[in-house]
Design an enzyme around this catalytic site. Structure first.
Site, PDB file in Angstrom:
ATOM      1  N   GLU A  75       0.851  -0.968  -0.595  1.00 47.46           N
ATOM      2  CA  GLU A  75       0.061   0.374  -0.258  1.00 47.46           C
ATOM      3  C   GLU A  75       1.479   0.991   0.382  1.00 47.46           C
ATOM      4  O   GLU A  75       2.065   1.007   0.303  1.00 47.46           O
ATOM      5  CB  GLU A  75      -0.816  -0.046   0.961  1.00 47.46           C
ATOM      6  CG  GLU A  75      -1.726  -1.045   1.084  1.00 47.46           C
ATOM      7  CD  GLU A  75      -2.932  -1.097   2.607  1.00 47.46           C
ATOM      8  OE1 GLU A  75      -3.425  -1.136   2.485  1.00 47.46           O
ATOM      9  OE2 GLU A  75      -2.529  -0.384   4.104  1.00 47.46           O
ATOM     10  N   CYS A  88       2.893   8.521   1.309  1.00 47.64           N
ATOM     11  CA  CYS A  88       3.629   6.976   2.600  1.00 47.64           C
ATOM     12  C   CYS A  88       4.372   6.216   1.620  1.00 47.64           C
ATOM     13  O   CYS A  88       2.627   5.637   0.890  1.00 47.64           O
ATOM     14  CB  CYS A  88       3.164   7.116   3.653  1.00 47.64           C
ATOM     15  SG  CYS A  88       3.516   5.990   5.014  1.00 47.64           S
ATOM     16  N   CYS A  95       6.965  -7.197   6.187  1.00 45.76           N
ATOM     17  CA  CYS A  95       7.790  -6.425   7.074  1.00 45.76           C
ATOM     18  C   CYS A  95       8.478  -8.319   8.648  1.00 45.76           C
ATOM     19  O   CYS A  95       7.921  -8.299   8.217  1.00 45.76           O
ATOM     20  CB  CYS A  95       7.696  -5.657   7.913  1.00 45.76           C
ATOM     21  SG  CYS A  95       8.575  -4.439   8.940  1.00 45.76           S
ATOM     22  N   CYS A  99       7.781  -5.721  14.782  1.00 44.30           N
ATOM     23  CA  CYS A  99       7.306  -5.022  15.698  1.00 44.30           C
ATOM     24  C   CYS A  99       5.442  -4.755  16.355  1.00 44.30           C
ATOM     25  O   CYS A  99       4.676  -5.419  15.598  1.00 44.30           O
ATOM     26  CB  CYS A  99       7.209  -3.284  15.633  1.00 44.30           C
ATOM     27  SG  CYS A  99       8.605  -3.384  15.656  1.00 44.30           S
ATOM     28  N   CYS A 102       2.438  -2.792  15.625  1.00 42.72           N
ATOM     29  CA  CYS A 102       2.196  -2.607  13.814  1.00 42.72           C
ATOM     30  C   CYS A 102       1.676  -3.528  12.992  1.00 42.72           C
ATOM     31  O   CYS A 102       1.938  -4.544  13.267  1.00 42.72           O
ATOM     32  CB  CYS A 102       3.882  -2.183  13.549  1.00 42.72           C
ATOM     33  SG  CYS A 102       4.141  -2.047  11.509  1.00 42.72           S
ATOM     34  N   CYS A 322      -0.435   5.584  10.188  1.00 43.70           N
ATOM     35  CA  CYS A 322       0.498   4.751  10.276  1.00 43.70           C
ATOM     36  C   CYS A 322       0.455   3.122  11.123  1.00 43.70           C
ATOM     37  O   CYS A 322      -0.502   3.092  12.228  1.00 43.70           O
ATOM     38  CB  CYS A 322       1.739   5.365  11.870  1.00 43.70           C
ATOM     39  SG  CYS A 322       2.387   7.268  10.636  1.00 43.70           S
TER      40      CYS A 322
HETATM   41  N1  SAH Z   1      10.215  -0.399   9.371  1.00 42.30           N
HETATM   42  C1  SAH Z   1       9.956   0.994   9.348  1.00 42.30           C
HETATM   43  C2  SAH Z   1       8.418   1.796   8.772  1.00 42.30           C
HETATM   44  C3  SAH Z   1       7.973   1.258   9.410  1.00 42.30           C
HETATM   45  S1  SAH Z   1       6.603   2.418  10.132  1.00 42.30           S
HETATM   46  C4  SAH Z   1      10.086   2.064  10.859  1.00 42.30           C
HETATM   47  O1  SAH Z   1       9.223   1.072  11.676  1.00 42.30           O
HETATM   48  O2  SAH Z   1      10.553   2.839  11.347  1.00 42.30           O
HETATM   49  C5  SAH Z   1       6.835   4.206  10.383  1.00 42.30           C
HETATM   50  C6  SAH Z   1       6.355   4.334  11.536  1.00 42.30           C
HETATM   51  O3  SAH Z   1       5.197   3.961  12.041  1.00 42.30           O
HETATM   52  C7  SAH Z   1       7.351   3.647  12.511  1.00 42.30           C
HETATM   53  O4  SAH Z   1       7.993   4.401  13.359  1.00 42.30           O
HETATM   54  C8  SAH Z   1       6.791   2.665  13.194  1.00 42.30           C
HETATM   55  O5  SAH Z   1       7.215   1.856  14.593  1.00 42.30           O
HETATM   56  C9  SAH Z   1       4.981   3.396  13.376  1.00 42.30           C
HETATM   57  N2  SAH Z   1       4.152   2.412  14.105  1.00 42.30           N
HETATM   58  C10 SAH Z   1       4.169   0.957  13.613  1.00 42.30           C
HETATM   59  N3  SAH Z   1       3.114   0.363  14.243  1.00 42.30           N
HETATM   60  C11 SAH Z   1       2.003   1.491  14.838  1.00 42.30           C
HETATM   61  C12 SAH Z   1       0.935   2.041  14.987  1.00 42.30           C
HETATM   62  N4  SAH Z   1      -0.330   1.297  15.297  1.00 42.30           N
HETATM   63  N5  SAH Z   1       0.717   3.148  15.483  1.00 42.30           N
HETATM   64  C13 SAH Z   1       1.317   4.103  15.891  1.00 42.30           C
HETATM   65  N6  SAH Z   1       3.287   3.939  15.120  1.00 42.30           N
HETATM   66  C14 SAH Z   1       2.885   2.938  14.695  1.00 42.30           C
END
Ligand code: SAH
Length: 354
Positions: A75, A88, A95, A99, A102, A322
């Site tokens: 996406e 974005c 991935c 985490c 996420c 995000c």
């Molecule tokens: N893999 C990269 C880019 C991914 S997402 C990274 O981790 O930086 C971009 C941002 O969104 C990252 O800071 C990630 O931790 C955050 N993110 C992921 N899931 C989220 C959620 N459920 N709520 C808020 N931020 C989130």
């Protein structure tokens, strides 16, 4: 050109693709019709097929769900603002960083995206931005699906293509491109040596190793101190402020003492903190911090002299915010799922100003 065509044809194709954002050879009217089909087959395979486009904020936020040639789904989300237009983009299908907060992290890694697939998301967004009256695409954030630095070579090739001057590239400014990472230390150091001058964002989410080991599992390999050290190396070399991402999770990482600890780690550094209200993912035990807790956290960081902003949560109601990008689930879910309903109920996305 390997196809035995004169060089000016290659220039024409570059101008069409990078300049006019034309991805369909049959619409390139400066190419003789007799050549278009063979050129299309040889040079312009269909990289991204739109499965679904959704929008909210009166059309200012638009999510595109793409199918890749092997049926993987990714996406991208376009966001129009009064002074800018930002896309974005994804760098991997799925991935591998796992985490737990996420949505993309839950499904695991399917595969790396190719350079061309990454670039094509930007080309499509640039077209859409103008078609939808959101102005010229000005900013790119690698905050969609995937860990960009885990797909290093293709990411860097895409960055060079995006920042190269026309007709070889899109001619976008590196300063307006943000690469976000969980903190893959050797890759941050390599990126430092590329002299690309993109903005680096580090997803910290906790100032202490005990909690970060859980929230960002790669922390078991590279600790907070090592990640920040690599980030300061990047800031020194590029002169660019590093963005420290911190998702505010209720009763997990939002305590005043953690704000103070974070403040001590960042004080005097070329950094600013971007707090992201957690977007709860389906089935998650976690929720966003209450606003008063968030305000206290911001106040403490600022009192330490650390520049701090709170991310706007655009696109929540189309699962485009995000951490909500989880394409494979959404194909079925968005038609009926109550999870989606619940998110719509929660209301308008908003700009959070503290
Ligand atoms: N893999 C990269 C880019 C991914 S997402 C990274 O981790 O930086 C971009 C941002 O969104 C990252 O800071 C990630 O931790 C955050 N993110 C992921 N899931 C989220 C959620 N459920 N709520 C808020 N931020 C989130």
């Amino acid at each position: 050109m390997e196809l035995g065509l004169p060089k000016f044809r290659a220039d024409q194709l570059s101008r069409q693709y990078f300049g006019r954002k034309q991805t369909d050879v049959s619409a390139m009217t400066d190419i003789p019709e007799s050549l278009r089909e063979s050129l299309g087959e040889a040079l312009f395979p269909q990289l991204l097929t739109l499965v679904k486009g959704t929008e909210c904020d009166n059309g200012a936020t638009r999510k595109s769900l793409w199918r890749l040639h092997d049926k993987s789904l990714v996406e991208s989300v376009l966001m129009g603002y009064p002074d800018r237009s930002t896309v974005c983009v994804s760098s991997q299908a799925g991935c591998g960083m796992a985490c737990p907060f996420c949505a993309t992290g839950q499904a695991g890694l399917t595969r790396n995206m190719s350079t061309a697939e990454i670039v094509e998301q930007v080309v499509h967004a640039a077209r859409l931005s103008e078609q939808a009256d959101l102005g010229r695409l000005s900013h790119i954030v690698f905050m969609g699906m995937g860990e960009p630095l885990a797909n290093y070579a293709r990411l860097v090739a895409a960055l060079r293509r995006i920042t190269s001057a026309a007709p070889d590239g899109l001619g976008m400014s590196a300063r307006n491109i943000t690469v976000s990472t969980v903190g893959l230390v050797p890759a941050i150091r390599r990126l430092t040596d590329e002299d690309l001058s993109v903005t680096l964002a580090v997803s910290l989410h906790a100032p202490d190793d005990e909690l970060r080991d859980e929230l960002v599992p790669i922390n078991n390999r590279w600790k907070v101190a090592e990640v920040l050290d690599a980030a300061w190396g990047y800031a020194r070399r590029t002169g660019r402020r590093v963005s420290i991402e911190y998702a505010m999770i209720r009763d997990v990482n939002d305590q005043p003492w953690r704000a103070d600890l974070l403040g001590r780690l960042l004080k005097g550094k070329l950094a600013h903190v971007n707090l992201i209200p957690l977007n709860p993912t389906p089935g998650s035990r976690w929720d966003a911090s209450p606003k008063p807790v968030e305000r206290e956290f911001v106040a403490r960081l600022r009192a330490s002299g650390v520049a701090t902003t709170v991310r706007d949560t655009r696109g929540q109601e189309i699962d485009g915010a995000c951490g909500q990008l989880a394409a494979s689930e959404q194909v079925g879910e968005s038609e009926n799922g109550s999870g989606h309903e619940a998110r719509v109920q929660r209301g308008e996305s908003r700009k959070v100003a503290i």
